[in-house]
Design a protein around this motif. Structure first.
Motif, mmCIF file in Angstrom:
data_model
loop_
_atom_site.group_PDB
_atom_site.id
_atom_site.type_symbol
_atom_site.label_atom_id
_atom_site.label_comp_id
_atom_site.label_asym_id
_atom_site.label_seq_id
_atom_site.Cartn_x
_atom_site.Cartn_y
_atom_site.Cartn_z
ATOM 1 N N ALA A 1 -7.545 -4.992 -7.858
ATOM 2 C CA ALA A 1 -6.341 -5.598 -7.285
ATOM 3 C C ALA A 1 -6.614 -7.010 -6.777
ATOM 4 O O ALA A 1 -7.756 -7.402 -6.508
ATOM 5 C CB ALA A 1 -5.812 -4.726 -6.148
ATOM 6 N N ARG A 2 -5.541 -7.766 -6.628
ATOM 7 C CA ARG A 2 -5.611 -9.124 -6.101
ATOM 8 C C ARG A 2 -4.617 -9.277 -4.959
ATOM 9 O O ARG A 2 -3.749 -8.441 -4.763
ATOM 10 C CB ARG A 2 -5.270 -10.138 -7.201
ATOM 11 C CG ARG A 2 -6.188 -10.102 -8.409
ATOM 12 C CD ARG A 2 -5.698 -11.082 -9.462
ATOM 13 N NE ARG A 2 -6.529 -11.064 -10.650
ATOM 14 C CZ ARG A 2 -6.291 -11.808 -11.730
ATOM 15 N NH1 ARG A 2 -5.240 -12.606 -11.755
ATOM 16 N NH2 ARG A 2 -7.090 -11.738 -12.781
ATOM 17 N N GLY A 3 -4.759 -10.380 -4.237
ATOM 18 C CA GLY A 3 -3.799 -10.670 -3.186
ATOM 19 C C GLY A 3 -4.287 -10.276 -1.809
ATOM 20 O O GLY A 3 -5.368 -9.702 -1.625
ATOM 21 N N ARG B 1 -8.201 -3.822 1.616
ATOM 22 C CA ARG B 1 -8.177 -2.445 1.123
ATOM 23 C C ARG B 1 -9.209 -1.597 1.855
ATOM 24 O O ARG B 1 -10.239 -2.090 2.325
ATOM 25 C CB ARG B 1 -8.440 -2.414 -0.386
ATOM 26 C CG ARG B 1 -9.866 -2.749 -0.770
ATOM 27 C CD ARG B 1 -10.037 -2.731 -2.290
ATOM 28 N NE ARG B 1 -11.417 -3.006 -2.660
ATOM 29 C CZ ARG B 1 -12.349 -2.073 -2.789
ATOM 30 N NH1 ARG B 1 -12.035 -0.802 -2.583
ATOM 31 N NH2 ARG B 1 -13.581 -2.391 -3.119
ATOM 32 N N ALA C 1 -4.958 -6.579 -1.076
ATOM 33 C CA ALA C 1 -6.194 -6.128 -1.713
ATOM 34 C C ALA C 1 -7.415 -6.556 -0.914
ATOM 35 O O ALA C 1 -8.432 -5.853 -0.884
ATOM 36 C CB ALA C 1 -6.268 -6.683 -3.133
ATOM 37 N N GLU D 1 1.159 -6.606 -8.525
ATOM 38 C CA GLU D 1 0.268 -5.921 -7.586
ATOM 39 C C GLU D 1 0.990 -4.802 -6.847
ATOM 40 O O GLU D 1 0.383 -3.776 -6.517
ATOM 41 C CB GLU D 1 -0.347 -6.924 -6.597
ATOM 42 C CG GLU D 1 -1.383 -7.838 -7.221
ATOM 43 C CD GLU D 1 -2.483 -7.067 -7.933
ATOM 44 O OE1 GLU D 1 -2.978 -6.065 -7.370
ATOM 45 O OE2 GLU D 1 -2.855 -7.454 -9.049
ATOM 46 N N GLU D 2 2.273 -4.972 -6.586
ATOM 47 C CA GLU D 2 3.015 -3.876 -5.952
ATOM 48 C C GLU D 2 3.129 -2.689 -6.904
ATOM 49 O O GLU D 2 3.073 -1.536 -6.473
ATOM 50 C CB GLU D 2 4.398 -4.332 -5.499
ATOM 51 C CG GLU D 2 5.192 -3.225 -4.831
ATOM 52 C CD GLU D 2 6.123 -3.714 -3.736
ATOM 53 O OE1 GLU D 2 7.062 -2.988 -3.405
ATOM 54 O OE2 GLU D 2 5.900 -4.809 -3.207
ATOM 55 N N GLU E 1 2.654 -12.299 -9.850
ATOM 56 C CA GLU E 1 1.452 -11.563 -9.468
ATOM 57 C C GLU E 1 1.747 -10.601 -8.321
ATOM 58 O O GLU E 1 1.255 -9.463 -8.317
ATOM 59 C CB GLU E 1 0.340 -12.530 -9.049
ATOM 60 C CG GLU E 1 -0.947 -11.808 -8.651
ATOM 61 C CD GLU E 1 -2.091 -12.753 -8.310
ATOM 62 O OE1 GLU E 1 -2.484 -12.780 -7.124
ATOM 63 O OE2 GLU E 1 -2.571 -13.447 -9.218
ATOM 64 N N GLU E 2 2.570 -11.025 -7.357
ATOM 65 C CA GLU E 2 2.902 -10.147 -6.234
ATOM 66 C C GLU E 2 3.626 -8.894 -6.720
ATOM 67 O O GLU E 2 3.362 -7.783 -6.237
ATOM 68 C CB GLU E 2 3.768 -10.892 -5.215
ATOM 69 C CG GLU E 2 3.008 -11.946 -4.418
ATOM 70 C CD GLU E 2 3.882 -12.602 -3.373
ATOM 71 O OE1 GLU E 2 5.080 -12.244 -3.292
ATOM 72 O OE2 GLU E 2 3.384 -13.467 -2.649
ATOM 73 N N SER F 1 -2.452 -1.100 1.366
ATOM 74 C CA SER F 1 -2.524 -0.690 -0.044
ATOM 75 C C SER F 1 -1.421 0.279 -0.425
ATOM 76 O O SER F 1 -1.327 0.670 -1.592
ATOM 77 C CB SER F 1 -3.889 -0.047 -0.332
ATOM 78 O OG SER F 1 -4.928 -0.983 -0.171
ATOM 79 N N ARG G 1 0.853 -1.900 -9.066
ATOM 80 C CA ARG G 1 -0.481 -1.270 -9.005
ATOM 81 C C ARG G 1 -0.573 -0.361 -7.773
ATOM 82 O O ARG G 1 -1.087 0.751 -7.835
ATOM 83 C CB ARG G 1 -1.575 -2.332 -8.955
ATOM 84 C CG ARG G 1 -2.997 -1.756 -9.066
ATOM 85 C CD ARG G 1 -4.059 -2.777 -8.686
ATOM 86 N NE ARG G 1 -3.956 -4.009 -9.440
ATOM 87 C CZ ARG G 1 -4.487 -4.191 -10.647
ATOM 88 N NH1 ARG G 1 -5.157 -3.221 -11.230
ATOM 89 N NH2 ARG G 1 -4.351 -5.360 -11.263
ATOM 90 N N ARG G 2 -0.067 -0.853 -6.650
ATOM 91 C CA ARG G 2 -0.099 -0.036 -5.434
ATOM 92 C C ARG G 2 0.756 1.213 -5.593
ATOM 93 O O ARG G 2 0.431 2.276 -5.049
ATOM 94 C CB ARG G 2 0.365 -0.864 -4.226
ATOM 95 C CG ARG G 2 -0.566 -2.004 -3.864
ATOM 96 C CD ARG G 2 -0.247 -2.575 -2.492
ATOM 97 N NE ARG G 2 1.059 -3.204 -2.414
ATOM 98 C CZ ARG G 2 1.302 -4.476 -2.674
ATOM 99 N NH1 ARG G 2 0.316 -5.282 -3.052
ATOM 100 N NH2 ARG G 2 2.525 -4.975 -2.554
#
Length: 733
Positions: free
Chosen positions: A316-318, A324, A321, A543-544, A539-540, A266, A546-547
């Protein structure tokens, strides 16, 4: 401010191996005592991962299990490596190598280059962007400054992912990279760049790893020499390893499995450099026998901050996530995070500066406050706002502290005063160590009050002020210390890159704030288009982003402020909205995530490895540091470790069994033409006779019974322990 500087100043080293374990929670203790075999530590933000792995190394060294010179601990920044060396020094584990991947590889490359290639190692270029410009000119391709930077980044990504120019276009397309130019054109520039380097006889930063990998792959004698030196490896921030760094690690290891990795998927925020969490997430697949320890007790942040952090990841997705870690705060309750909306960015900066000035007035140290932003270009607005408010600050990510010219001059002056202070009139009216340091620094322009405004003058003052504060802290911890003692401390800190805390508000990008923490954090510019950044499309990439916000949130210990502006400039169109990542978390944005992270304690998790499934294979049993089975003391003497007890503790050895084992050993030694001790030493036989093992697993737990001897002699030894008569005398091999 790092966790290290937040702990007790100048602590004394523990007086024994067991004392190293004091104060660790159950999961941290499990990490510290799991010294053999593959170990994977999944450590959430603020859970004490650096504490766990440094205590692990120190415990192994102090218990006599690990030889300091055989341990290589690697991480990703000089600051992190310096902090690790500093902590190991405080724990009494000197002699352990703690380096970045690049510095460890460079050291090996410099040593083995004359033998492997001949001559001297080529010069390493500091900045490759000029070479890229020259390659573009030679290819008759015009690049502006931004394109030069972007193409350089593509070349760096290619090299750390082990992609050659001919394969760049296909690899970039597969990775979904947004190329700054046509991919075929970048591939041509990449090839031209390599030609320019070759013609000029220079190498770049990534070549250090590539060349080390090549030498270790091609020259087995050199690979074996490196493996003979390093027997045990620890890798910090394992979620950030690139394919090239992973390959180097595999070559260092060879066929061994004495590896401990630490990471948190994460907190993967450097994929643009080639970093990938796949190696961390696939660790158990590659090492089925690995022990996996999860650290989830958050000692850094209040339940309110932890709740927001957990809430971000719930959405989060992926793949990251899916793995996590849900943090559980161990701190007392604190204030709720605050959210603020401003009309424009200058108003947002002024609002943060006013609040920071009030916090400092109320007693919060400036060094315990940080302003974190997405891009470095946001810094200038906040520098000006803080300067206008009379608030001291420092920029994170600038030149390393001990490399700054003013720090070098100050240390030179302090060293001279330490040697000849009796003849220095500057020190005549300085009654104690802090006053002596202030007197010397005043000769370099330091004053009690900071200069007005921002810029280079202010930065130089902040550097000298940090030395003055360090002297005060050092004198408080060691009242009898002299200027010479302080110089020894400074020299050790310079070697470890353990910089003192600068007494100013920290301004930093979210990327450069990784690994740091403060009592108060202002997350600014948290609006769509900035968080996530505009160019994050897939999406990747989203999500990064978001991290990255998750990393920012988890930098705060107690107070967290989140803000955004409706427009960039005064009078601009108010079209910006808060980041989508805050939906459902900030007040008035819909339903909030289920509250988590408020429990009083957490158990984390420990997963034991499973034996391999190769027919006939004997899995080496994981060994923890030896403790006396009578009194419980940690054993460091080799003989005592064989017996699993102190020499002066009572023995319950079966004398008859011991004699039968000695007779059997004599026959085995005679058949193999070797001395008796090459079969088993007397101490090992005594340990067997005292423990009387009844299974291969019990026999393997006795020091001195390695996998090879367990395979060869195990059936005979177990039969003798069971009182059976042997039909033969064992396999002569």
């Amino acid at each position: 401010m790092t966790a290290a500087t937040h702990s007790t100043l100048f602590p004394q080293a523990p007086d024994s191996a067991d004392a190293v374990l004091e104060g660790l929670d159950p999961e941290q203790r499990e990490v510290a005592t799991a010294l053999h075999g593959p170990v994977c530590v999944l450590a959430g933000a603020g859970t004490g991962k650096t504490r766990a792995i440094t205590h692990r190394i120190a415990y192994g060294v102090r218990a006599g299990i690990l030889q300091p010179s055989s341990v290589l601990a690697v991480t990703f920044t000089n600051r992190a490596a310096g902090e690790m060396r500093g902590r190991l020094r405080q724990l009494g584990a000197t002699g352990v190598q703690a380096r970045t991947f690049h510095s460890a590889a460079l050291r090996q490359l410099q040593y083995f280059w004359p033998k492997a290639v001949g001559g001297s190692l080529p010069r390493i270029v500091d900045r490759k962007i000029q070479l890229v410009a020259d390659a573009a000119a030679a290819s008759r391709i015009r690049l502006d400054r931004g394109e030069l930077r972007d193409v350089t980044a593509e070349i760096e990504w290619s090299k750390v992912t082990q992609t050659v120019p001919a394969e760049y276009a296909a690899a970039a397309a597969k990775a979904g990279r947004e190329a700054p130019r046509d991919r075929a054109e970048i591939a041509a520039l990449y090839a031209a760049y390599e030609d320019v380097k070759r013609d000029r006889g220079v190498i770049d930063f990534e070549d250090v790893l590539l060349l080390t990998v090549a030498i270790l792959q091609d020259q087995h004698d050199i690979a074996e020499a490196v493996r003979a030196q390093y027997q045990h490896f620890v890798v910090d921030e394992y979620q950030d390893v690139s394919p090239l760094q992973q390959r180097l690690l595999e070559l260092w290891l060879g066929e061994r499995d004495s590896l401990c990795v630490v990471g948190d998927a994460s907190q993967t925020i450097y994929s643009f450099t080639g970093a990938t969490p796949d190696h961390l997430l696939d660790f158990r697949t590659r090492h089925p026998g690995a022990t996996v320890v999860k650290l989830v007790r958050d000692y850094r942040s209040t339940p309110q901050v932890v709740h927001l952090a957990n809430g971000l990841l719930i959405q989060a997705r992926g793949r990251a996530a899916d793995h996590r870690l849900e943090l559980i705060s161990q701190r007392a309750s604190g204030p709720e995070p605050t959210y603020a909306e401003y009309t424009d960015e200058p108003a947002e900066a002024e609002g943060a500066a006013r609040r920071i000035r009030d916090l400092i007035t109320s007693g919060v140290p400036a060094s315990e406050i940080a302003i974190l932003f997405r891009t470095n270009s946001q810094s200038e607005t906040y520098e000006q706002a803080l300067a206008d408010a009379g608030v001291p600050y420092q920029l994170r990510g600038a030149e390393r502290f001990f490399d700054r010219p003013e720090v070098k001059r100050a240390i030179h002056a302090l060293r001279g005063a330490a040697r000849f202070g009796g003849n220095d009139s500057l020190l005549d009216d300085a009654p104690d160590l802090p006053a002596q340091v202030r007197a010397v620094l005043s000769g370099d322009g330091w004053t009690n009050q900071p200069p007005a405004g921002s810029g280079a003058v202010r930065e130089r003052w902040e550097s000298l002020a940090a030395l003055a504060h360090l002297a005060q802290d050092f004198a408080t911890a060691k009242p009898e210390a002299t200027l010479g003692d302080l110089m020894s401390e400074l020299e050790e800190r310079a070697g470890a890159q353990h910089a003192p805390t600068v007494q100013g508000v920290t301004l930093a990008s979210l990327h450069s704030a990784k690994g740091l923490e403060w009592d108060v954090v202002f997350l600014v510019g948290v609006a769509e288009g900035m968080m996530p950044i505009t160019y994050a499309k897939t999406e990747e990439q989203i999500e990064e982003e978001r991290r990255l916000l998750y990393v920012g949130v988890t930098r705060a210990r107690e107070h967290l402020s989140v803000s955004w502006a409706q427009s960039r400039s005064p009078g601009g169109r108010a079209s910006r909205r808060p980041s989508r990542f805050l939906d459902g978390l900030r007040p008035g944005s819909g339903s909030t995530a289920t509250r988590t992270g408020t429990a009083a304690g957490g158990t984390g998790g420990i997963e034991r490895g499973i034996p391999g499934t190769i027919p006939g294979a004997v899995r080496r049993t994981t060994r923890t540091p030896a403790r006396c089975r009578v009194c419980g003391r940690t054993l460091s003497d080799a003989g005592e470790m064989k017996l699993m007890r102190c020499d002066d503790c009572p023995s319950d050895m079966d004398e008859g069994l011991y004699e039968r084992l000695r007779d059997w050993r004599a026959i085995q030694a005679q058949r193999s033409g070797q001395p008796d001790f090459c079969v088993f030493t007397d101490k090992t036989l005594m340990a067997i006779a005292e423990n009387v093992p009844s299974s291969p697993a019990e026999l393997a737990r006795i020091p001195g019974v390695r996998a090879r001897k367990l395979n060869r002699f195990g059936p005979d030894v177990l039969a003798i322990c069971a009182g059976q008569e042997l039909e033969g005398e064992g396999d002569d091999e």
